[in-house]
Each structure stands twice: as structure tokens, then as C-alpha cells.
Write a protein that holds these residues in place. Sequence first.
Motif, PDB file in Angstrom:
ATOM      1  N   ILE A   1      51.624  30.991  36.935  1.00  0.00           N
ATOM      2  CA  ILE A   1      50.210  30.774  36.597  1.00  0.00           C
ATOM      3  C   ILE A   1      49.818  29.344  36.935  1.00  0.00           C
ATOM      4  CG2 ILE A   1      48.545  30.615  34.697  1.00  0.00           C
ATOM      5  CD1 ILE A   1      50.030  32.934  33.364  1.00  0.00           C
ATOM      6  N   ALA A   2      50.695  28.402  36.540  1.00  0.00           N
ATOM      7  CA  ALA A   2      50.426  26.992  36.808  1.00  0.00           C
ATOM      8  C   ALA A   2      50.344  26.742  38.305  1.00  0.00           C
ATOM      9  CB  ALA A   2      51.517  26.128  36.178  1.00  0.00           C
ATOM     10  N   ASP A   3      51.149  27.442  39.054  1.00  0.00           N
ATOM     11  CA  ASP A   3      51.137  27.286  40.502  1.00  0.00           C
ATOM     12  C   ASP A   3      49.748  27.609  41.074  1.00  0.00           C
ATOM     13  OD1 ASP A   3      52.634  26.623  42.820  1.00  0.00           O
ATOM     14  OD2 ASP A   3      52.478  28.742  43.410  1.00  0.00           O
ATOM     15  N   VAL A   4      49.151  28.682  40.560  1.00  0.00           N
ATOM     16  CA  VAL A   4      47.786  29.026  41.000  1.00  0.00           C
ATOM     17  C   VAL A   4      46.807  27.944  40.532  1.00  0.00           C
ATOM     18  CG1 VAL A   4      45.935  30.753  40.915  1.00  0.00           C
ATOM     19  CG2 VAL A   4      48.327  31.480  40.877  1.00  0.00           C
ATOM     20  N   LEU A   5      46.958  27.523  39.280  1.00  0.00           N
ATOM     21  CA  LEU A   5      46.030  26.546  38.697  1.00  0.00           C
ATOM     22  C   LEU A   5      46.088  25.203  39.410  1.00  0.00           C
ATOM     23  CD1 LEU A   5      46.343  27.091  34.847  1.00  0.00           C
ATOM     24  CD2 LEU A   5      44.320  27.453  36.263  1.00  0.00           C
ATOM     25  N   PHE A   6      47.285  24.790  39.819  1.00  0.00           N
ATOM     26  CA  PHE A   6      47.419  23.466  40.415  1.00  0.00           C
ATOM     27  C   PHE A   6      47.079  23.428  41.896  1.00  0.00           C
ATOM     28  CE2 PHE A   6      50.455  22.459  36.749  1.00  0.00           C
ATOM     29  CZ  PHE A   6      49.410  21.915  36.023  1.00  0.00           C
TER      30      PHE A   6
ATOM     31  N   SER B   1      38.568  30.203  47.160  1.00  0.00           N
ATOM     32  CA  SER B   1      39.469  29.482  46.273  1.00  0.00           C
ATOM     33  C   SER B   1      39.065  29.666  44.803  1.00  0.00           C
ATOM     34  CB  SER B   1      39.431  27.990  46.612  1.00  0.00           C
ATOM     35  OG  SER B   1      38.166  27.471  46.260  1.00  0.00           O
ATOM     36  N   LEU B   2      39.966  29.221  43.917  1.00  0.00           N
ATOM     37  CA  LEU B   2      39.696  29.296  42.477  1.00  0.00           C
ATOM     38  C   LEU B   2      38.450  28.472  42.140  1.00  0.00           C
ATOM     39  CD1 LEU B   2      40.965  30.562  39.976  1.00  0.00           C
ATOM     40  CD2 LEU B   2      42.241  28.437  39.612  1.00  0.00           C
ATOM     41  N   ILE B   3      38.347  27.285  42.746  1.00  0.00           N
ATOM     42  CA  ILE B   3      37.190  26.425  42.478  1.00  0.00           C
ATOM     43  C   ILE B   3      35.902  27.108  42.906  1.00  0.00           C
ATOM     44  CG2 ILE B   3      36.020  24.289  43.189  1.00  0.00           C
ATOM     45  CD1 ILE B   3      38.651  22.877  43.177  1.00  0.00           C
ATOM     46  N   ALA B   4      35.915  27.679  44.123  1.00  0.00           N
ATOM     47  CA  ALA B   4      34.698  28.327  44.632  1.00  0.00           C
ATOM     48  C   ALA B   4      34.275  29.470  43.720  1.00  0.00           C
ATOM     49  CB  ALA B   4      34.925  28.834  46.049  1.00  0.00           C
ATOM     50  N   ASN B   5      35.254  30.268  43.270  1.00  0.00           N
ATOM     51  CA  ASN B   5      34.930  31.390  42.382  1.00  0.00           C
ATOM     52  C   ASN B   5      34.404  30.897  41.033  1.00  0.00           C
ATOM     53  OD1 ASN B   5      35.494  34.055  43.596  1.00  0.00           O
ATOM     54  ND2 ASN B   5      37.481  33.105  44.012  1.00  0.00           N
TER      55      ASN B   5
ATOM     56  N   ILE C   1      37.665  37.859  40.623  1.00  0.00           N
ATOM     57  CA  ILE C   1      39.061  37.668  41.048  1.00  0.00           C
ATOM     58  C   ILE C   1      40.037  38.225  40.013  1.00  0.00           C
ATOM     59  CG2 ILE C   1      38.796  35.742  42.690  1.00  0.00           C
ATOM     60  CD1 ILE C   1      39.962  33.919  40.514  1.00  0.00           C
ATOM     61  N   ILE C   2      39.642  38.223  38.752  1.00  0.00           N
ATOM     62  CA  ILE C   2      40.525  38.826  37.754  1.00  0.00           C
ATOM     63  C   ILE C   2      40.692  40.320  38.043  1.00  0.00           C
ATOM     64  CG2 ILE C   2      40.656  39.487  35.316  1.00  0.00           C
ATOM     65  CD1 ILE C   2      39.617  36.709  34.605  1.00  0.00           C
ATOM     66  N   MET C   3      39.574  40.981  38.295  1.00  0.00           N
ATOM     67  CA  MET C   3      39.612  42.421  38.559  1.00  0.00           C
ATOM     68  C   MET C   3      40.322  42.712  39.888  1.00  0.00           C
ATOM     69  SD  MET C   3      38.746  44.492  36.430  1.00  0.00           S
ATOM     70  CE  MET C   3      39.004  46.245  36.367  1.00  0.00           C
ATOM     71  N   TYR C   4      40.040  41.868  40.881  1.00  0.00           N
ATOM     72  CA  TYR C   4      40.644  42.044  42.209  1.00  0.00           C
ATOM     73  C   TYR C   4      42.160  41.843  42.115  1.00  0.00           C
ATOM     74  CZ  TYR C   4      40.916  41.646  47.329  1.00  0.00           C
ATOM     75  OH  TYR C   4      41.203  41.837  48.655  1.00  0.00           O
ATOM     76  N   ALA C   5      42.574  40.817  41.364  1.00  0.00           N
ATOM     77  CA  ALA C   5      43.995  40.542  41.180  1.00  0.00           C
ATOM     78  C   ALA C   5      44.668  41.685  40.428  1.00  0.00           C
ATOM     79  CB  ALA C   5      44.173  39.228  40.420  1.00  0.00           C
ATOM     80  N   TYR C   6      43.916  42.287  39.517  1.00  0.00           N
ATOM     81  CA  TYR C   6      44.459  43.424  38.766  1.00  0.00           C
ATOM     82  C   TYR C   6      44.757  44.583  39.726  1.00  0.00           C
ATOM     83  CZ  TYR C   6      44.450  47.593  35.848  1.00  0.00           C
ATOM     84  OH  TYR C   6      44.776  48.790  35.273  1.00  0.00           O
TER      85      TYR C   6
ATOM     86  N   ILE D   1      45.380  36.488  37.414  1.00  0.00           N
ATOM     87  CA  ILE D   1      44.607  36.859  36.220  1.00  0.00           C
ATOM     88  C   ILE D   1      44.785  35.793  35.135  1.00  0.00           C
ATOM     89  CG2 ILE D   1      44.333  38.539  34.350  1.00  0.00           C
ATOM     90  CD1 ILE D   1      45.203  40.701  36.307  1.00  0.00           C
ATOM     91  N   GLY D   2      46.060  35.418  34.917  1.00  0.00           N
ATOM     92  CA  GLY D   2      46.346  34.395  33.911  1.00  0.00           C
ATOM     93  C   GLY D   2      45.625  33.095  34.227  1.00  0.00           C
ATOM     94  N   ALA D   3      45.669  32.692  35.492  1.00  0.00           N
ATOM     95  CA  ALA D   3      45.011  31.446  35.891  1.00  0.00           C
ATOM     96  C   ALA D   3      43.503  31.538  35.642  1.00  0.00           C
ATOM     97  CB  ALA D   3      45.282  31.155  37.358  1.00  0.00           C
ATOM     98  N   GLY D   4      42.918  32.675  35.985  1.00  0.00           N
ATOM     99  CA  GLY D   4      41.474  32.871  35.758  1.00  0.00           C
ATOM    100  C   GLY D   4      41.145  32.755  34.283  1.00  0.00           C
ATOM    101  N   MET D   5      41.994  33.345  33.434  1.00  0.00           N
ATOM    102  CA  MET D   5      41.746  33.291  31.988  1.00  0.00           C
ATOM    103  C   MET D   5      41.818  31.856  31.472  1.00  0.00           C
ATOM    104  SD  MET D   5      43.829  36.720  30.989  1.00  0.00           S
ATOM    105  CE  MET D   5      43.830  36.540  29.227  1.00  0.00           C
TER     106      MET D   5
END
Lengths: 267, 261
Positions: free
Chosen positions: B45-50, B61-65, B216-221, B229-233
Motif C-alpha cells: 500500500i505504501a508503495d502505491v502511496l509513495f 496517477s493517484l494525484i490526478a485521480n 480507481i477503488i472500484m477499478y482496482a477491485y 484500494i488500500g492506498a485510495g482509502m
Amino acid sequence: MMAEQILLVSGVQKTFHSEGKSCQALAGVSFAVAAREVVCIMGPSGCGKSTLLRIIGGLDCADAGSIHGISGRGGDGVSAAMVFQDHALFPWLSVEENITYGLRLSAQKESKEETQRRTAELLSLTHLDSFARSPPHELSGGMKQRVAVARALAIRPSLLLMDEPFSALDTFTRKELEDEILRIRQELKTTILMVTHNPEEAVYVADRIIILSERPAVVSEIIPVSIPHPRSPTNPECIRIRELVTLKCRGGPGLIGDEVGYQTPVL
Amino acid sequence: MVLISRQKVREYGKGLIVIVLLLVAWECAALVIDNNYILPSLTEIADVLFHPAQPVLGGESLIANTMVSLKEVLTGFFCAAALAIPLGLIIGWSYEVQAYLNPAIQILRPIPPIAWMPFAIAWFGIGINSILFIIALGAFFPILINTVDGVKGIRVRWIEVAEMFHATTFEKLQTVVFPGALPRIWTGLRVSFAIAWMCVVAAEMLPGTTAGLGFIIMYAYNLGQLDVIGAGMVVIGIIGLGADMLFRAGQARFFSWEGKE
């Protein structure tokens, strides 16, 4: 000797209705106030003093009778402003903003320079210069009431209405503010009509004391106080009037006075 | 001053201990289960977050979303506030208006905003407009109710002061009712921002969306990427916390007069 009459209250009646019951507060109150006079209204508690003041100030309507002399919005006649017992300052405004409140409304709108000048004047008149930007909750009770007085004076009212303005204050602060009121009258030539339940206060500041009877109230007596200022509370004349007023407000001689062994003063 | 800050540190420290314990428990459970499709490890999860600027799952990207979601929330939130605050002032001010509107409001209020989604799609089509409608609807009622309560709580004396100075009705609303009710309105805004934030994620999960944290949470699911999903949360939680802190700071800064007279 009587100066120009500024306010004429004639035959004012008021009855309150609630839940089918009605209660007559004022049963035809009449009196006149001359310019630059300080007049105190007194009477037994619950007799309708505040109601009368609110009617004069335009916050309540009389059922019958009339008020002459006070202008409403845009009308002619003199302007009146009121000081309430609980100061009723706006807590979200600074002291300065509270004082200029009336001047920022369309009814009394003034130019920015004039408002500024006026504020400075009032701040120094009420000794609040160093608190101009403070919020009201940082002020003591006496200072808050000073702000309320300054706010009322900002619109240059010819008549200042005060509803037990100092009753929530301690004795020393009250004395100070009573002196201030007399000074303001001297400097601004304002006429003052004040409701109070404190005989000492009335005798200290008033030119005349209007005594209302018990509910439903009528004017039971008007007592002139012609003692030069500054008045000492130990002055025999002051004591005499104070005793008289106290007695009248309790219901008059022979009523309650005798029961508690009250000595009827020699008039 | 030092004492206060030390006290704060101690207070925050207690909260931090629980968070660390939860994280440790999560990581232990993840190690024991050892199945990424059930519980992804924190490191993943941290890997996605960082790496927030990297494309996620071949898309934005996570930022764009996150920006997409934030923009939607802010738009819907401001629309709701622009409607609810004036309406609340009028309802609180006029018994007549309140008598007319209150029953309808009380019936509509408990309906979860997401329940309106089918209607929203029918009226506004799939996409941003439906999402904005849902967010605005979710944010609307807390602001409205708090504004009405704020107006009702105004001291009659303040209004009398305005009357004594011959204020017009508009001036009374502008100079007494609105500023006097503002602390409660602010509370309404704080509550409704949190609700708007929940609404956006839920609304973005519905079919037809192409961006946003909910998306992205739903797409990742669908792709079985639980670490995303964890990173999004985590992002949702942190932004919610940040917004709440901003509102609280605003409250302390601007409405410290409340209750002190």
C-alpha cells in the motif's frame, strides 16, 4: 423656566395577551419631557416601566394613546436611541465596529470620514480609546455598558432611552457611569429618559422622577429634584427624596411601609 | 505556552499509539494470511502511496485521480452552500416559510443521497453532472438545518438593537442574522464537507465514471489490486482529516466569540 418640550407621552395603554389571558400593563400613562432633562422612571417592580420605554423607543406598539416628538424611520421629530440593561453588544464586532453600527445602516448612513471622526470622538468621550479593536468579551461589565452607550450616542440622538442600564454593575462602576451620563448630558445636550429601580441612582442623576403606580400603571407622582450637581448622597434633601421615592415605589405610605415599621418621612 | 504544546503532544501521542498498533496488527495479519487478494501488506500500500505521480493500473496517477474527486467535491459543496445558506436564513427568519417548507425538508432529509443515483442518471446522464448532483444533495441538508438552527439561536435583543437603529429587513439579515448564525453555519459546512467527501467516492464507484478516487477503488477491485484500494482509502482518510482540521482552525480563529458575551 420649562425648556422646549421634546417628548409628549399621552394616554399610553398596553395590554399583553397570552394563552387567552390578558394582562393590562399600562392604563393611560401621560407625561412630558423637556429638552436636556434627565428624567427617571420608577415604580414597583413589574409595573410596566420597561414596556413604557420600549413603546417610546418604537420596539413595542401602544394599544391606545400617543407618543409625540420621536421620529420613526425618515420621519420628522427627534431621534431616539436605547441602551439596554444587558448591553446587547454584537460579540462578532470589535468595540469600534459596535459603536459605528448605527452609522453604517442606510437610515443613518454617513460618509466614511464623518464616521471615523465620530468614532474617535465617542471613544474618547467614553474612555475606550485603547480598546477600539478589542472584542466585547474581553471587556469588563462597565466597559461593555460604556460601549453600548457610545453606540447609542453615535447616531446623535436627541433622546437617550436607558432601560435599567447600570443595574447589572457593581456599585463603584455604577457611580462612575452615572457621573459619565451627567457629563454626556452636559457635553452633548442629550435628553435622557431612564428606567431604574434604584432610588439612590434616580436621586443622583434625575431632574425629575416619574413614579408609576402598580400594574396597570398610571403616573402616580412626578417628583422634581432641584439639587445642584454634584449631589452628595448625604445631603438632607437627597435623603428626603430618596426615602420618599422608596416609599412610593413600595406602594405608598400606610400600605406596606407601616407593616414593616417604616417611618413615614415628614414631607 | 510550552506547557500547552507539551499537553498537545501528549494528547496526539496517545492517538498515534493506537494508529501504530492498528498498523502493526494489519501488517501481522497480512503476513499470516499471505494472500494479496484478501489483505495486502502495508508495504505494498505504501508503495502505491509513495509514488503518487505514477500511473495507477495503466490509467491516471493517484494525484490526478485525487484532484478529480476534490474538484467534484468542492463544486458540489459550494453549490449546496450557495443554496442552503440563503434558504436557511429565510426559513429561520420567517415562521410562515418554515411552516410551508419544514415538513417537506424533514421527509427528504433522511434519504441517503446515493438512493437518488438512478434518478440522477436519468435526469443528468452518466458522468460528472450526476455526481455533482449527489454531492450537492448530500451536503445540502446539514448546511440548511444548521443555518436554520443558527438563526433561531440569535438573541432577540440583537435584532431589537438593529430595529432601534431603523435597519431594513435586508440590513437585519445582513448585519445581525447572518453574522450571528455564522458559527452554526460553519459547523454545518464542516459536517457537510465530510458527507460530500463520502458521497463523491460512492458516486464515482457507479458505472460510467472514468476518474476519481472512487473510480480507481472500484477499478482496482475489478482487477484484484487490493493495494491500490488500500492506498485510495488512506488518501480519502487523510483528506477528510485535513479538511476537518481546517474547519476547526477556522472556528477557533473566527468564532471564538461564540458563547462569550
